[in-house]
Design an enzyme around this catalytic site. Structure first.
Site: not given
Ligand code: ATP
Ligand code: MG
Length: 404
Positions: A30, A32, A108
């Protein structure tokens, strides 16, 4: 979207997994977007958007079938107010707007804090994420213990990204996990459900399972299963879970669906089975014992990781039907085969048989039965249960709610 925001006079960056995965040559799950526009300003730019979120407000912008999340830069800093943080240091709210640098540092892992800037096509890196990406390292920004205390789910995310990306967890990021794993007990069960789906339904379930177990996290999510695996006398609990997760990964790789009901049925079967055997040894009939065992284990499990009813109901049916496969005489096989959950339950029987826990002959009987539409003539199966049950002299006290 990025250009629309830019043309409206705002900063607009792609951030998080979208940038990380594109840089790795992977297809992002996805996208962001991070911006200095407030959610209301974002809403004014995009007619096809709506504001969501209790924990922090976000704009969801719809593009055909895609929904893109647009978040205003936030600062992770002002957690000084009591109502923002629990005694364990967990952040409850962090919806204070901030600069892009602040927004980067509250994220994170360094590899999750890269910003693609549409204005000059650059990738902005405030935390050394580019270097870690090249080295294949997951490194938490800031002091790892503090960051895990703020949000214990970050421990699960470390295990998940290690599995998904094949990255190593950098030693200082890895070190506190063993000691802090118990903090996951403070995380709402509904949020852990979401994390479990991300861990096990994204094509890297086996890797997630191994990474979670290696870091002492699996038992935080599935305590009864962890105990069964840790004290196993036979190979099959481990084999069953592994084969079930391998199946899930293979199905996803082939573009086939995986249901949470089947996944949870796999992950929780061993504790259910042990309880089922114990209750039968206490004298309950197989079907009644299975129902009671299911109730016991689920009651404890749901306190950890919630399972919405739309998944727990079919999961219980998959289990419930297992006690009926041993009836291969008369009209009962036909009736069982007509059950709406028969196919999933049969797949589950095959899995049990392949793990050596159920009788492979019984599984074959049902395969033949479906192929021919009738009971195999040469069958000499009795109405016996598929495995020899070990009789236990001493009855085990039921834990939790009474079920007799
Ligand atoms: P994927 O979508 O592939 O699972 P992602 O890194 O995009 O991985 P998401 O859960 O979609 O993970 O979150 C988007 C972004 O928001 C992350 O890349 C990170 O920068 C931030 N983020 C998400 N969850 C947390 C958290 N628990 N603590 C700190 N930052 C977070
Ligand atoms: Mg994501």
């Amino acid at each position: 979207m990025l250009y629309r925001l830019k043309d409206a006079g705002y900063q607009a960056h792609l951030v998080g997994g979208g940038v990380r995965d594109l840089l790795l040559g992977r297809e992002p799950k996805d996208f962001d977007v991070a911006t200095d526009a407030t959610p209301e300003q974002v809403k004014a730019v995009f007619r096809n958007s709506r504001l969501i979120g209790r924990r922090f407000r976000l704009a969801h912008v719809r593009f055909g079938r895609e929904i893109i999340e647009v978040a205003t830069f936030r600062s992770g800093q002002p957690v000084t107010h009591l109502d923002h943080q629990t005694d364990n240091g967990m952040i409850l709210r962090d919806n204070v707007y901030g600069t892009i640098e602040e927004d980067a540092l509250r994220r994170d892992f360094t590899v999750n804090a890269l910003y693609y800037n549409v204005r000059d096509f650059s990738v902005v890196d405030y935390a050394g994420g580019m270097q870690d990406l090249q080295a294949g390292l997951l490194r938490l920004m800031g002091d790892p213990e503090t960051r895990y205390r703020e949000d214990p789910v970050r421990m699960l995310r470390a295990a998940r990204f290690a599995a998904k990306l094949g990255f190593r967890i950098e030693p200082a990021t890895e070190a506190p996990i063993g000691e802090l794993a118990g903090l996951l007990g403070d995380v709402p069960a509904a949020r852990l459900f979401e994390e479990v789906l991300k861990l096990f339904m994204a094509g890297h379930a086996v890797g997630s399972f191994e990474s979670l177990r290696q870091h002492g996290l699996f038992g935080q999510l599935f305590p009864d299963t962890e105990q069964a695996l840790a004290t196993q006398e036979h190979e099959f609990p481990h084999t069953l879970v592994l084969k079930g997760l391998e199946n899930a990964d293979a199905r996803i790789a082939a573009g086939k669906p995986v249901t949470p009901a089947f996944l949870f049925a796999v992950l929780l079967w061993e504790p259910v089975r042990l309880r089922w055997l114990a209750l039968q040894a206490d004298g309950l009939a197989p079907y009644a014992a299975l129902q009671a065992a299911t109730g016991d284990i689920l009651e404890r499990q749901l306190a950890r990781v919630s399972i919405p009813r739309r998944f727990s109901t079919p999961m219980r049916e998959i289990w419930g039907l297992q006690s009926r496969f041993s009836h291969t005489k008369g009209k009962r096989p036909q009736r069982l085969a007509a059950h709406p959950r028969f196919r999933a339950a049969y797949d589950f029987l095959l899995l049990r048989a392949s793990a050596g826990e159920a009788d492979p002959g019984l599984a074959q009987w049902w395969t033949d039965f479906q192929d021919s539409g009738q009971a195999p003539v040469q069958s000499e199966r009795s109405e016996e249960a598929p495995r020899k049950r070990r009789r236990r002299r001493r009855r085990r006290k039921p834990k939790g709610g009474g079920t007799e």
